[in-house]
Design an enzyme around this catalytic site. Structure first.
Site, PDB file in Angstrom:
ATOM      1  CG  ASP A 223       3.401  -5.679  11.256  1.00 50.83           C
ATOM      2  OD1 ASP A 223       4.393  -5.855  11.999  1.00 50.83           O
ATOM      3  OD2 ASP A 223       2.700  -6.618  10.860  1.00 50.83           O
TER       4      ASP A 223
ATOM      5  NE  ARG B 292      -2.262  -0.835   3.566  1.00 48.58           N
ATOM      6  CZ  ARG B 292      -2.717  -0.254   4.674  1.00 48.58           C
ATOM      7  NH1 ARG B 292      -3.877   0.365   4.667  1.00 48.58           N
ATOM      8  NH2 ARG B 292      -2.024  -0.290   5.789  1.00 48.58           N
TER       9      ARG B 292
ATOM     10  CB  SER C  40       5.928  -6.812   7.604  1.00 45.67           C
ATOM     11  OG  SER C  40       5.352  -5.617   8.055  1.00 45.67           O
TER      12      SER C  40
END
Length: 498
Positions: free
Chosen positions: A230, A108, A177
């Site tokens: 995250d 994203r 991540s």
């Protein structure tokens, strides 16, 4: 004639007796099977037990491992990674900041317009992009060029009021991540790829350097000012809205925790102490293990057959990736040793990970009188038709045992963090609030799991301490949190403060 009638009557009576004997034998056999199935379930329940005494031992063990992991590299199963995040957002941040969230087959790109204490987050926009499968195994340049191009395309759509300050370089928070050896707030070398990625020439490289070179190749003027995972993003997002946030926990497919530590309480930190006096620690708590964890034969087999035997033991007993699989393994034993689903063991039940935690959650939350959600889940996923109500009730009980163990162990882990920070007791009538930011699909969607975790937390801490401990859902921390960290580590902060 009479003899024939008598003979026929004798034959009929014998047939009825034989049929009755068969029914009795069948009932005895099925009640024997049921008793065996229930014995397997009861033994599993006993081995999963989490009485308060055991949970306190787990919490204490977590605290001990935290100390060991902070003392030296490799000193504990807990990595206790120094994140280099020493400035968490305060709410004063202003300006337009970007974030890139790469953690799987999609990534994203986000932008957030911050308006300081008065206005908070004024606007945010994002775009989701899927990564073509061939780029997951091709080359570092190919992957990062693709990401940089998507970022440039997103930057080009900056609308009215969402422009960066003229004369200033755009700044980005990068949520990455995958396992990284962090070397500063904005650099870290890739230890290894996971989640289906396998690009050899990226391993050992600085991922921020790889992204920066790709942005330079297409003339995108943007600086990566924070590299985070995250969990740290969730902590930053939580802290932005609430200054009492001291830790973040992700309970999703996987699990992790991060918290704010006093910089002078980290013996393995050899650099200058940060001005804030604080340092965020990425615990990597999924790798915690202790002899006090209530593990069963099913957990041991799951671990032995996994891609990482002996690793991530805590994660394998509490996270969404594994809860449904533990349920499947217990059902398989009940089917094989107690004919729980009839004489034939359902073939689908032998497939690892076919029963996912969302399926387990749907069954566990079934409140219909005939437990039809349990019935349809068994039929649709495991191809087991026509289950009795008694069987369905036993399956709900099994789901409850597995979810309860996971939820209660999660609570014990959180108490371990609170103990390390000295916040598990009330000192001299102090009313210091401690907020834990939680995110992840397991916490968000598996209601019985999260409710059990929160009630166990209260049980472990006692009424007086519990009044000061708050669990807060921090939505989309990994995205907005990275943008907030780009803001709190901006190169222009000094200019604004002077």
């Amino acid at each position: 004639m009479g003899k024939v009638a008598v003979g026929a009557a004798v034959v009929c009576a014998a047939a009825v007796c034989a049929a009755a004997a068969l029914v009795v034998r069948h009932r005895m056999r099925s009640s024997g099977r049921w008793a065996r199935a229930m014995a397997i379930l009861r033994e599993f329940e006993e081995n999963c037990g989490t009485p308060l005494g055991k949970l306190r031992q787990v919490a204490d063990a977590m605290t001990v491992e935290m100390h060991a992991g902070l003392a030296s590299e490799g000193g504990s199963k807990l990595k206790m990674i120094i994140s280099y995040v020493d400035n968490l957002p305060t709410g004063d941040e202003k300006g337009l900041f970007y974030a890139l969230d790469l953690g799987g087959t999609n990534f994203r790109v986000l932008r957030v317009l911050l308006g300081g204490k008065e206005k908070g987050v004024i606007a945010q926009e994002f775009d989701e992009v899927s990564i073509p499968p061939h780029l997951m195994t091709e080359s570092s340049d190919a992957l990062f060029d693709y990401i940089a191009a998507a970022l440039a395309k997103f930057v080009a759509t900056e609308g009215e009021g969402l422009h960066s300050t003229p004369g200033r370089q755009r700044e980005l928070g990068f949520t990455f991540s995958f396992p990284v050896r962090q070397t500063s707030i904005a650099s870290g070398t890739l230890i290894k790829w996971t989640k289906g990625f396998s690009i050899e020439d990226t391993v050992g490289q600085d991922v921020v350097g790889e992204l920066t070179k790709a942005m330079e190749r297409i003339g995108l003027d943007m600086r990566v000012s924070a590299l985070v995972n995250d969990t740290i993003g969730t902590l930053a997002g939580g802290r932005y809205y609430n200054q009492d946030v001291i830790a973040a926990v992700i309970l999703g497919t996987g699990t992790n925790a991060a918290y704010v530590e006093r910089a002078n309480a980290i013996p393995k930190w050899h650099g200058l102490l940060p001005r804030s006096g604080e340092m965020v620690i990425n615990m990597e708590w999924g790798n915690f293990r202790s002899s006090h964890l209530p593990l069963t034969e099913f957990d041991q087999d799951l671990d032995a057959e996994s891609l990482n035997p002996g690793e991530q033991i805590f994660e394998k007993s509490i996270s969404g990736m594994y809860l449904g699989e533990v349920v499947r393994r217990v059902l398989l034993k009940m089917a094989e040793e107690a004919a729980f689903f009839g004489d034939v063991v359902p073939p689908k039940l032998k497939i690892p990970f076919i029963l996912r935690t969302p399926n387990m959650s749907a069954m566990h939350h079934d409140t219909s009188s005939d437990l039809r959600v349990v019935g349809s889940t068994l039929k649709d996923i495991l191809e087991i038709p026509n289950t009795s109500l008694k069987t369905r009730k036993a399956i709900i009980e099994l789901c409850d045992i597995v979810a309860t163990r996971g939820a209660r162990l999660s609570a014990a882990g959180i108490v371990g963090i609170l103990k390390k920070l000295g916040r598990d007791v009330v000192r001299d009538g102090e009313k210091q609030k401690s907020v834990i930011a939680l995110d992840g699909g397991l916490f968000e969607h598996y209601t019985k799991f999260s409710a059990c975790m929160e009630s166990t937390l209260k049980e472990l801490l006692g009424e007086e301490v519990s009044e000061n401990i708050v669990v807060e859902h921090s939505c989309d921390g990994s995205g907005i949190g990275a943008a907030l960290l780009a803001a709190s580590h901006s190169q222009y902060l000094e200019v604004e403060e002077s």
